[in-house]
Write a protein that holds these residues in place. Structure first.
Motif, PDB file in Angstrom:
ATOM      1  N   LEU A   1     -31.673  31.784  51.235  1.00 27.84           N
ATOM      2  CA  LEU A   1     -30.737  31.370  50.187  1.00 27.84           C
ATOM      3  C   LEU A   1     -29.301  31.512  50.664  1.00 27.84           C
ATOM      4  CD1 LEU A   1     -32.359  33.034  47.062  1.00 27.84           C
ATOM      5  CD2 LEU A   1     -32.275  30.599  47.597  1.00 27.84           C
ATOM      6  N   PRO A   2     -28.401  30.704  50.096  1.00 29.50           N
ATOM      7  CA  PRO A   2     -26.995  30.815  50.492  1.00 29.50           C
ATOM      8  C   PRO A   2     -26.371  32.123  50.001  1.00 29.50           C
ATOM      9  CG  PRO A   2     -27.238  29.259  48.683  1.00 29.50           C
ATOM     10  CD  PRO A   2     -28.621  29.644  49.108  1.00 29.50           C
TER      11      PRO A   2
ATOM     12  N   MET B   1     -33.502  36.435  49.992  1.00 31.50           N
ATOM     13  CA  MET B   1     -32.965  36.822  51.276  1.00 31.50           C
ATOM     14  C   MET B   1     -31.866  35.841  51.666  1.00 31.50           C
ATOM     15  SD  MET B   1     -35.053  38.902  50.998  1.00 31.50           S
ATOM     16  CE  MET B   1     -36.644  39.369  50.584  1.00 31.50           C
ATOM     17  N   SER B   2     -30.766  36.331  52.077  1.00 29.22           N
ATOM     18  CA  SER B   2     -29.600  35.504  52.325  1.00 29.22           C
ATOM     19  C   SER B   2     -29.239  35.469  53.797  1.00 29.22           C
ATOM     20  CB  SER B   2     -28.418  36.057  51.531  1.00 29.22           C
ATOM     21  OG  SER B   2     -27.247  35.422  51.907  1.00 29.22           O
ATOM     22  N   GLU B   3     -28.834  34.316  54.251  1.00 27.39           N
ATOM     23  CA  GLU B   3     -28.305  34.193  55.599  1.00 27.39           C
ATOM     24  C   GLU B   3     -26.818  34.478  55.523  1.00 27.39           C
ATOM     25  OE1 GLU B   3     -27.454  30.399  58.269  1.00 27.39           O
ATOM     26  OE2 GLU B   3     -29.578  30.847  58.059  1.00 27.39           O
ATOM     27  N   GLN B   4     -26.312  35.309  56.414  1.00 27.03           N
ATOM     28  CA  GLN B   4     -24.913  35.711  56.373  1.00 27.03           C
ATOM     29  C   GLN B   4     -23.994  34.497  56.361  1.00 27.03           C
ATOM     30  OE1 GLN B   4     -23.877  38.719  55.926  1.00 27.03           O
ATOM     31  NE2 GLN B   4     -21.711  38.366  56.131  1.00 27.03           N
ATOM     32  N   GLY B   5     -23.266  34.328  55.258  1.00 30.64           N
ATOM     33  CA  GLY B   5     -22.204  33.342  55.212  1.00 30.64           C
ATOM     34  C   GLY B   5     -22.587  31.911  54.909  1.00 30.64           C
ATOM     35  N   ARG B   6     -23.842  31.597  54.650  1.00 30.15           N
ATOM     36  CA  ARG B   6     -24.218  30.216  54.316  1.00 30.15           C
ATOM     37  C   ARG B   6     -23.701  29.894  52.922  1.00 30.15           C
ATOM     38  NH1 ARG B   6     -27.772  26.339  55.926  1.00 30.15           N
ATOM     39  NH2 ARG B   6     -28.483  27.668  57.599  1.00 30.15           N
ATOM     40  N   ILE B   7     -23.146  28.686  52.767  1.00 26.84           N
ATOM     41  CA  ILE B   7     -22.574  28.244  51.496  1.00 26.84           C
ATOM     42  C   ILE B   7     -23.286  26.973  51.049  1.00 26.84           C
ATOM     43  CG2 ILE B   7     -20.477  27.372  50.376  1.00 26.84           C
ATOM     44  CD1 ILE B   7     -18.918  28.965  52.580  1.00 26.84           C
TER      45      ILE B   7
ATOM     46  N   ILE C   1     -22.067  25.143  55.849  1.00 23.85           N
ATOM     47  CA  ILE C   1     -21.915  24.632  54.490  1.00 23.85           C
ATOM     48  C   ILE C   1     -22.906  23.495  54.301  1.00 23.85           C
ATOM     49  CG2 ILE C   1     -20.370  23.572  52.796  1.00 23.85           C
ATOM     50  CD1 ILE C   1     -18.024  24.861  54.307  1.00 23.85           C
ATOM     51  N   ASP C   2     -23.827  23.697  53.379  1.00 19.73           N
ATOM     52  CA  ASP C   2     -24.778  22.648  53.017  1.00 19.73           C
ATOM     53  C   ASP C   2     -24.239  21.983  51.759  1.00 19.73           C
ATOM     54  OD1 ASP C   2     -26.517  23.345  55.111  1.00 19.73           O
ATOM     55  OD2 ASP C   2     -27.445  24.890  53.883  1.00 19.73           O
ATOM     56  N   VAL C   3     -24.268  20.661  51.739  1.00 19.99           N
ATOM     57  CA  VAL C   3     -23.703  19.901  50.627  1.00 19.99           C
ATOM     58  C   VAL C   3     -24.802  19.113  49.932  1.00 19.99           C
ATOM     59  CG1 VAL C   3     -22.026  18.115  49.967  1.00 19.99           C
ATOM     60  CG2 VAL C   3     -21.509  19.673  51.868  1.00 19.99           C
ATOM     61  N   VAL C   4     -24.837  19.236  48.603  1.00 16.20           N
ATOM     62  CA  VAL C   4     -25.676  18.365  47.787  1.00 16.20           C
ATOM     63  C   VAL C   4     -24.776  17.717  46.744  1.00 16.20           C
ATOM     64  CG1 VAL C   4     -27.839  19.612  48.186  1.00 16.20           C
ATOM     65  CG2 VAL C   4     -26.400  20.248  46.247  1.00 16.20           C
TER      66      VAL C   4
ATOM     67  N   VAL D   1      -9.439  28.518  48.832  1.00 13.09           N
ATOM     68  CA  VAL D   1     -10.637  28.572  49.665  1.00 13.09           C
ATOM     69  C   VAL D   1     -10.592  29.793  50.589  1.00 13.09           C
ATOM     70  CG1 VAL D   1     -11.794  27.415  51.599  1.00 13.09           C
ATOM     71  CG2 VAL D   1     -11.226  26.138  49.536  1.00 13.09           C
ATOM     72  N   LYS D   2      -9.439  30.064  51.134  1.00 14.51           N
ATOM     73  CA  LYS D   2      -9.280  31.238  51.998  1.00 14.51           C
ATOM     74  C   LYS D   2      -9.641  32.511  51.238  1.00 14.51           C
ATOM     75  CE  LYS D   2      -5.671  33.820  54.415  1.00 14.51           C
ATOM     76  NZ  LYS D   2      -4.235  33.840  54.725  1.00 14.51           N
ATOM     77  N   GLN D   3      -9.109  32.637  50.029  1.00 12.80           N
ATOM     78  CA  GLN D   3      -9.387  33.827  49.221  1.00 12.80           C
ATOM     79  C   GLN D   3     -10.869  33.906  48.841  1.00 12.80           C
ATOM     80  OE1 GLN D   3      -7.166  36.218  48.806  1.00 12.80           O
ATOM     81  NE2 GLN D   3      -5.728  34.986  49.954  1.00 12.80           N
ATOM     82  N   LEU D   4     -11.455  32.760  48.492  1.00 13.90           N
ATOM     83  CA  LEU D   4     -12.882  32.713  48.175  1.00 13.90           C
ATOM     84  C   LEU D   4     -13.705  33.202  49.357  1.00 13.90           C
ATOM     85  CD1 LEU D   4     -13.587  29.299  46.450  1.00 13.90           C
ATOM     86  CD2 LEU D   4     -14.241  31.534  45.608  1.00 13.90           C
ATOM     87  N   GLY D   5     -13.447  32.615  50.515  1.00 13.42           N
ATOM     88  CA  GLY D   5     -14.192  32.978  51.714  1.00 13.42           C
ATOM     89  C   GLY D   5     -14.018  34.437  52.062  1.00 13.42           C
ATOM     90  N   PHE D   6     -12.795  34.908  52.014  1.00 10.56           N
ATOM     91  CA  PHE D   6     -12.513  36.298  52.365  1.00 10.56           C
ATOM     92  C   PHE D   6     -13.273  37.254  51.448  1.00 10.56           C
ATOM     93  CE2 PHE D   6      -9.840  40.163  52.171  1.00 10.56           C
ATOM     94  CZ  PHE D   6      -9.936  40.526  53.511  1.00 10.56           C
TER      95      PHE D   6
END
Length: 145
Positions: free
Chosen positions: A60-61, A1-7, A33-36, A130-135
């Motif tokens: 999940l992201p 299950m994914s949260e909308q837009g979490r990275i 954005i969660d960073v590890v 990054v813009k293209q990735l996100g879009f």
């Protein structure tokens, strides 16, 4: 299950983490954005183990941005494990790396990476990527979860 837009950003270089976060912000992408910083923490985060056991309550992201050259567990192994588990198999994974090795490119796609982006050195080019990735991954792409 994914949260909308979490990275989930998996990156060990603090400068690249900062650059990525700045690029998302500059493009107006306000996703969580969660960073590890290493491959083992990425796996622990995704599978709720180790220091993340019982601590990560969010789904999940929607996207994993994965570097290949990571400490403890490399990005190729992280990708293998993501694709081997039913619950993470469909999570989009974009390899975001400085690697110029053709073997890394081939292996990433063979193991199920959704895309492979070599980090541009120029900040403007990087923010555009990054813009293209996100879009694409966060707005246009339909997810099965």
């Amino acid at each position: 299950m994914s949260e909308q837009g979490r990275i989930l950003l998996v990156e060990d270089n603090p400068d690249d983490v900062e650059l990525t976060l700045r690029a998302f912000k500059k493009q107006g992408l306000v996703n969580q954005i969660d960073v590890v910083n290493d491959g083992q923490d990425a796996l622990d985060y995704l599978f709720r183990k180790g220091r993340f056991a019982g601590k990560v309550t969010s789904p999940l992201p929607s996207l994993v941005l994965l570097d290949l050259n990571l400490p403890r567990v490399d990005g190729i192994e992280v990708l293998k494990q993501i694709r081997s588990e039913r619950k993470t198999r469909c999570v989009p994974v974009t390899i975001l790396t400085t690697s110029r090795e053709e073997e890394d490119l081939s292996m990433s796609y063979e193991l199920g990476a959704n895309s492979y982006i070599r980090k541009p050195v120029d900040f403007h080019q990087f923010t555009e990527a990054v813009k293209q990735l996100g879009f694409y991954w966060l707005l246009l792409n339909e997810r099965p979860f």
